[in-house]
Write a protein that holds these residues in place. Structure first.
Motif, PDB file in Angstrom:
ATOM      1  N   ARG A   1       0.705  -1.158   0.056  1.00  0.00           N
ATOM      2  CA  ARG A   1       0.150   0.204   0.008  1.00  0.00           C
ATOM      3  C   ARG A   1       0.835   1.231  -0.041  1.00  0.00           C
ATOM      4  O   ARG A   1       1.798   1.414   0.824  1.00  0.00           O
ATOM      5  CB  ARG A   1      -0.886  -0.005   1.222  1.00  0.00           C
ATOM      6  N   GLY A   2       0.690   2.410  -0.830  1.00  0.00           N
ATOM      7  CA  GLY A   2       1.240   3.527  -0.798  1.00  0.00           C
ATOM      8  C   GLY A   2       2.250   3.353  -2.128  1.00  0.00           C
ATOM      9  O   GLY A   2       2.717   2.613  -2.647  1.00  0.00           O
ATOM     10  N   PRO A   3       2.974   4.838  -2.425  1.00  0.00           N
ATOM     11  CA  PRO A   3       3.806   4.822  -3.299  1.00  0.00           C
ATOM     12  C   PRO A   3       5.212   4.093  -2.984  1.00  0.00           C
ATOM     13  O   PRO A   3       5.883   3.883  -4.071  1.00  0.00           O
ATOM     14  CB  PRO A   3       4.072   6.203  -3.676  1.00  0.00           C
ATOM     15  N   VAL A   4       5.558   3.853  -1.805  1.00  0.00           N
ATOM     16  CA  VAL A   4       7.017   3.493  -1.408  1.00  0.00           C
ATOM     17  C   VAL A   4       7.093   1.975  -2.156  1.00  0.00           C
ATOM     18  O   VAL A   4       8.191   1.889  -2.572  1.00  0.00           O
ATOM     19  CB  VAL A   4       7.337   3.376   0.011  1.00  0.00           C
ATOM     20  N   PHE A   5       6.059   1.121  -2.307  1.00  0.00           N
ATOM     21  CA  PHE A   5       6.079  -0.250  -2.555  1.00  0.00           C
ATOM     22  C   PHE A   5       6.425   0.146  -4.250  1.00  0.00           C
ATOM     23  O   PHE A   5       7.194  -1.006  -4.720  1.00  0.00           O
ATOM     24  CB  PHE A   5       4.783  -0.907  -2.140  1.00  0.00           C
ATOM     25  N   PHE A   6       5.886   0.725  -4.857  1.00  0.00           N
ATOM     26  CA  PHE A   6       5.895   0.777  -6.116  1.00  0.00           C
ATOM     27  C   PHE A   6       7.585   1.093  -6.852  1.00  0.00           C
ATOM     28  O   PHE A   6       7.884   0.755  -7.644  1.00  0.00           O
ATOM     29  CB  PHE A   6       4.932   1.627  -7.031  1.00  0.00           C
ATOM     30  N   VAL A   7       7.981   2.225  -5.949  1.00  0.00           N
ATOM     31  CA  VAL A   7       9.343   2.598  -5.958  1.00  0.00           C
ATOM     32  C   VAL A   7      10.392   1.651  -5.944  1.00  0.00           C
ATOM     33  O   VAL A   7      11.137   1.337  -6.806  1.00  0.00           O
ATOM     34  CB  VAL A   7       9.737   3.893  -5.093  1.00  0.00           C
ATOM     35  N   VAL A   8      10.253   0.728  -4.893  1.00  0.00           N
ATOM     36  CA  VAL A   8      10.939  -0.504  -4.380  1.00  0.00           C
ATOM     37  C   VAL A   8      10.916  -1.411  -5.628  1.00  0.00           C
ATOM     38  O   VAL A   8      11.855  -1.987  -6.140  1.00  0.00           O
ATOM     39  CB  VAL A   8      10.772  -1.117  -3.223  1.00  0.00           C
ATOM     40  N   LEU A   9       9.719  -1.662  -6.039  1.00  0.00           N
ATOM     41  CA  LEU A   9       9.402  -2.669  -6.925  1.00  0.00           C
ATOM     42  C   LEU A   9      10.200  -2.252  -8.345  1.00  0.00           C
ATOM     43  O   LEU A   9      10.626  -2.987  -8.947  1.00  0.00           O
ATOM     44  CB  LEU A   9       8.150  -2.873  -7.272  1.00  0.00           C
ATOM     45  N   GLY A  10       9.925  -0.932  -8.587  1.00  0.00           N
ATOM     46  CA  GLY A  10      10.639  -0.554 -10.130  1.00  0.00           C
ATOM     47  C   GLY A  10      12.015  -0.608 -10.052  1.00  0.00           C
ATOM     48  O   GLY A  10      12.791  -1.164 -10.855  1.00  0.00           O
ATOM     49  N   VAL A  11      12.691  -0.323  -8.638  1.00  0.00           N
ATOM     50  CA  VAL A  11      14.098  -0.683  -8.427  1.00  0.00           C
ATOM     51  C   VAL A  11      14.582  -2.029  -8.845  1.00  0.00           C
ATOM     52  O   VAL A  11      15.528  -2.192  -9.144  1.00  0.00           O
ATOM     53  CB  VAL A  11      14.654   0.121  -7.186  1.00  0.00           C
ATOM     54  N   ILE A  12      13.956  -2.933  -8.271  1.00  0.00           N
ATOM     55  CA  ILE A  12      14.130  -4.410  -8.198  1.00  0.00           C
ATOM     56  C   ILE A  12      14.122  -4.829  -9.620  1.00  0.00           C
ATOM     57  O   ILE A  12      15.030  -5.697 -10.218  1.00  0.00           O
ATOM     58  CB  ILE A  12      13.072  -5.290  -7.523  1.00  0.00           C
ATOM     59  N   ILE A  13      12.963  -4.313 -10.484  1.00  0.00           N
ATOM     60  CA  ILE A  13      12.838  -4.624 -11.687  1.00  0.00           C
ATOM     61  C   ILE A  13      14.027  -4.176 -12.769  1.00  0.00           C
ATOM     62  O   ILE A  13      14.741  -4.954 -13.588  1.00  0.00           O
ATOM     63  CB  ILE A  13      11.402  -4.419 -12.266  1.00  0.00           C
ATOM     64  N   VAL A  14      14.406  -2.907 -12.505  1.00  0.00           N
ATOM     65  CA  VAL A  14      15.310  -2.534 -13.195  1.00  0.00           C
ATOM     66  C   VAL A  14      16.844  -2.974 -12.927  1.00  0.00           C
ATOM     67  O   VAL A  14      17.714  -3.366 -13.878  1.00  0.00           O
ATOM     68  CB  VAL A  14      15.421  -0.840 -12.821  1.00  0.00           C
ATOM     69  N   GLY A  15      17.042  -3.383 -11.513  1.00  0.00           N
ATOM     70  CA  GLY A  15      18.262  -3.921 -11.378  1.00  0.00           C
ATOM     71  C   GLY A  15      18.291  -5.647 -12.018  1.00  0.00           C
ATOM     72  O   GLY A  15      19.319  -5.677 -12.365  1.00  0.00           O
ATOM     73  N   LEU A  16      16.967  -6.359 -11.829  1.00  0.00           N
ATOM     74  CA  LEU A  16      17.385  -7.614 -12.677  1.00  0.00           C
ATOM     75  C   LEU A  16      17.334  -7.532 -13.963  1.00  0.00           C
ATOM     76  O   LEU A  16      18.190  -8.232 -14.610  1.00  0.00           O
ATOM     77  CB  LEU A  16      16.131  -8.248 -12.171  1.00  0.00           C
ATOM     78  N   LEU A  17      16.825  -6.414 -14.732  1.00  0.00           N
ATOM     79  CA  LEU A  17      17.041  -6.248 -16.112  1.00  0.00           C
ATOM     80  C   LEU A  17      18.355  -5.997 -16.440  1.00  0.00           C
ATOM     81  O   LEU A  17      19.030  -6.599 -17.456  1.00  0.00           O
ATOM     82  CB  LEU A  17      15.997  -5.327 -16.831  1.00  0.00           C
ATOM     83  N   ALA A  18      19.030  -5.163 -15.673  1.00  0.00           N
ATOM     84  CA  ALA A  18      20.465  -4.729 -15.845  1.00  0.00           C
ATOM     85  C   ALA A  18      21.346  -6.087 -15.467  1.00  0.00           C
ATOM     86  O   ALA A  18      22.265  -6.194 -16.499  1.00  0.00           O
ATOM     87  CB  ALA A  18      20.641  -3.632 -14.930  1.00  0.00           C
ATOM     88  N   PHE A  19      21.165  -6.755 -14.640  1.00  0.00           N
ATOM     89  CA  PHE A  19      21.806  -8.009 -14.559  1.00  0.00           C
ATOM     90  C   PHE A  19      21.827  -8.983 -15.496  1.00  0.00           C
ATOM     91  O   PHE A  19      22.684  -9.668 -16.029  1.00  0.00           O
ATOM     92  CB  PHE A  19      21.506  -8.655 -13.156  1.00  0.00           C
ATOM     93  N   ILE A  20      20.486  -9.347 -16.043  1.00  0.00           N
ATOM     94  CA  ILE A  20      20.391 -10.046 -17.272  1.00  0.00           C
ATOM     95  C   ILE A  20      21.118  -9.445 -18.381  1.00  0.00           C
ATOM     96  O   ILE A  20      21.551 -10.282 -19.329  1.00  0.00           O
ATOM     97  CB  ILE A  20      18.830 -10.456 -17.522  1.00  0.00           C
ATOM     98  N   LEU A  21      20.865  -8.394 -18.680  1.00  0.00           N
ATOM     99  CA  LEU A  21      21.563  -7.802 -20.091  1.00  0.00           C
ATOM    100  C   LEU A  21      23.115  -7.584 -19.706  1.00  0.00           C
ATOM    101  O   LEU A  21      23.835  -7.860 -20.865  1.00  0.00           O
ATOM    102  CB  LEU A  21      20.944  -6.562 -20.265  1.00  0.00           C
ATOM    103  N   PHE A  22      23.464  -7.191 -18.913  1.00  0.00           N
ATOM    104  CA  PHE A  22      25.031  -6.536 -18.819  1.00  0.00           C
ATOM    105  C   PHE A  22      25.810  -7.167 -17.714  1.00  0.00           C
ATOM    106  O   PHE A  22      26.886  -7.084 -17.567  1.00  0.00           O
ATOM    107  CB  PHE A  22      25.036  -5.065 -18.606  1.00  0.00           C
ATOM    108  N   GLY A  23      25.120  -8.208 -16.919  1.00  0.00           N
ATOM    109  CA  GLY A  23      25.921  -8.810 -15.819  1.00  0.00           C
ATOM    110  C   GLY A  23      26.577  -9.947 -16.082  1.00  0.00           C
ATOM    111  O   GLY A  23      27.543 -10.388 -15.145  1.00  0.00           O
ATOM    112  N   GLY A  24      26.280 -10.679 -17.057  1.00  0.00           N
ATOM    113  CA  GLY A  24      27.046 -12.023 -17.577  1.00  0.00           C
ATOM    114  C   GLY A  24      28.248 -11.499 -18.129  1.00  0.00           C
ATOM    115  O   GLY A  24      28.877 -10.595 -18.644  1.00  0.00           O
ATOM    116  N   ARG A  25      29.002 -12.679 -18.164  1.00  0.00           N
ATOM    117  CA  ARG A  25      30.335 -12.517 -18.988  1.00  0.00           C
ATOM    118  C   ARG A  25      30.016 -12.642 -20.555  1.00  0.00           C
ATOM    119  O   ARG A  25      29.143 -12.981 -20.901  1.00  0.00           O
ATOM    120  CB  ARG A  25      31.075 -14.060 -18.711  1.00  0.00           C
ATOM    121  N   LYS A  26      30.983 -11.881 -21.290  1.00  0.00           N
ATOM    122  CA  LYS A  26      30.762 -11.569 -22.610  1.00  0.00           C
ATOM    123  C   LYS A  26      30.955 -13.299 -23.644  1.00  0.00           C
ATOM    124  O   LYS A  26      30.537 -13.140 -24.448  1.00  0.00           O
ATOM    125  CB  LYS A  26      31.742 -10.769 -23.193  1.00  0.00           C
ATOM    126  N   ASP A  27      31.674 -14.099 -22.828  1.00  0.00           N
ATOM    127  CA  ASP A  27      31.808 -15.382 -23.540  1.00  0.00           C
ATOM    128  C   ASP A  27      31.578 -16.311 -22.417  1.00  0.00           C
ATOM    129  O   ASP A  27      31.363 -15.874 -21.285  1.00  0.00           O
ATOM    130  CB  ASP A  27      33.023 -15.223 -24.149  1.00  0.00           C
TER     131      ASP A  27
END
Length: 452
Positions: free
Chosen positions: A364-390
């Motif tokens: 309930r409230g906007p804090v949850f949606f802010v935290v959820l957005g940060v988690i989603i962005v972090g997961l996407l960044a890890f999937i796209l750029f966190g792995g080894r190039k090879d």
């Protein structure tokens, strides 16, 4: 509800229980014969062939004839095998294949010869764990077969099966944890009833049953991949791959003992499909919109819906066999340990936080949606750029220094990623090149020198 169900399961007279046992046994045998024919026909259609068409209507008698041939075929045992273990192994696998169906619900309450009963042999508070335990016992039949056969191919197949069972049974068990959390039960019948509740969007009742395949889609996908690995089916048929191990743990088996493994493989394929149907696809409950009609979602109609769902999942097994090549063993282990298990653990943590947040009012409230957005962005960044190039393992650069000799250890081995085979050297030396103007005696002398 739970008390009533326990009374129904414990109140069956012995002859009702016996009828259920015989019905399950006959159903599995007939279903296996049909699935053998069904797989041949479907793969034939995918490969533009006819499949079995000669024996019986639509070729249905071919699978029955193959079973009779295996039973009547000479059943020999190599001389240096362990006699008792060699005979015990197929019995373990075959018995486990039938036993797991004791807690699988085929339908709801029905009237059978004047008695109210459920179309399920029995149920347990930990029925799902019982199925997993029985599946683990069935693996012993494969492991002991490879060990008792006194064959290198069989032993390698059984060792692969052990690693396969450990890897993918962990992922399978983790995939089921979310189901236990949502249903608050490990009883198969109660999990089915929990999925009968319709999905609600706020105050609106959609009427669509809350199958966990929809609500817990990642768990369903992880279980679906794991069940293919657990049954040693293509593309995960590493314990019996004919291109490397002849027939793996089955190499030394023939006749009736081979038929036990053949039967167990198809029953296990139906078993994991039945568990997926029970835990994720609503079990014997009718799908939408048929669940809106009362008589289509009760009584003996449950068997019809259950069989249709299981057969659709078996079709996926056949589809995978006809389309995908076999995995390499390192790819197979990489998928299990580095993808399925970590994703399962993260998903369980997310589901735990979701359930706790719903109870505590965290969402309930906007804090949850802010935290959820940060988690989603972090997961996407890890999937796209966190792995080894090879995908090369560490230390490959050290291995690749110098010339690579495929026969260094006495056995031919393929090069590792980044390694290259040396250039092929001509087998015929330059002294053996015979120009047309060489006399015959000079050719003979050159040949003798090469032989010496």
């Amino acid at each position: 509800m739970n008390i009533l169900e326990n009374q129904i399961f414990g109140a069956d007279p012995w002859w009702i229980v016996l009828i259920k046992v015989v019905m399950i046994f006959v159903l599995l045998l007939v279903w296996t014969i049909f699935n053998v024919w069904y797989e041949r026909r479907v793969v034939a259609k995918m490969q533009h062939r006819l499949g079995p068409i000669m024996n019986g209507p639509f070729g249905l008698g071919q699978a029955l004839a193959d079973g009779a041939k295996l039973i009547l075929k000479e059943d020999f045992r190599p001389t240096k095998t362990d006699r008792w273990i060699f005979n015990l192994a197929p019995l373990l696998t075959g018995t486990a294949a039938f036993t797991a169906w004791a807690v699988i619900p085929f339908g709801g309450e029905v009237r059978m010869f004047g008695h109210t009963t459920r179309l399920q042999l029995t149920d347990l508070p930990v029925a799902v764990l019982f199925v997993l335990a029985i599946a683990s016992i069935g693996i012993y039949g494969i492991v002991l077969a490879g060990w008792a056969s006194n064959s290198t191919y069989s032993l390698l197949g059984s060792i692969r099966s052990t690693a396969q069972m450990i890897s993918y049974e962990v992922a399978m068990g983790l995939a089921l944890v979310a189901v236990f959390m949502f249903s608050s039960s490990m009883s198969t019948s109660q999990i089915v009833e929990a999925q009968a509740l319709p999905i609600r969007l706020g105050d609106f009742n959609t009427g669509i049953p809350g199958w966990y395949a929809l609500l817990l889609f990642p768990s369903f996908i992880i279980y679906a991949i794991s069940m293919v690995g657990e049954t040693n089916r293509a593309p995960f048929d590493l314990p019996e791959c004919e291109s490397e191990l002849v027939s793996g743990y089955l190499t030394e088996y023939s006749g009736f003992r081979y038929a036990m493994y053949f039967l167990a493989e198809y029953i296990n394929m139906a078993t994991v499909s039945a568990v997926a149907t029970t835990l994720f696809l609503g079990g014997y409950r009718a799908p939408w919109p048929f669940n809106q009609i009362a008589f289509l979602d009760s009584g003996w109609f449950g068997v019809l819906w259950f069989v249709i769902k299981v057969q659709l999942l078996i079709t996926v097994f056949v589809w995978l066999r006809g389309t995908l090549p076999r995995f390499r063993y390192d790819q197979f282990m990489h998928l299990g340990w580095k993808w399925l298990i970590p994703i399962s653990l993260v998903w369980i943590v997310a589901i735990s936080l979701l359930r706790a947040g719903q109870n505590e009012g965290w969402f309930r409230g906007p804090v949850f949606f802010v935290v959820l957005g940060v988690i989603i962005v972090g997961l996407l960044a890890f999937i796209l750029f966190g792995g080894r190039k090879d995908d090369e393992p560490e230390g490959v650069s050290e291995v690749t220094e110098g010339d690579f000799d495929a026969f260094a250890g006495g056995y031919p081995v393929p090069p590792m990623p980044g390694q290259q085979l040396p250039e092929l050297v001509s087998v015929v030396p330059s002294t053996l090149a015979y120009p047309d103007d060489n006399p015959a005696d000079e050719r003979a002398a050159t040949t003798n020198g090469a032989d010496s």
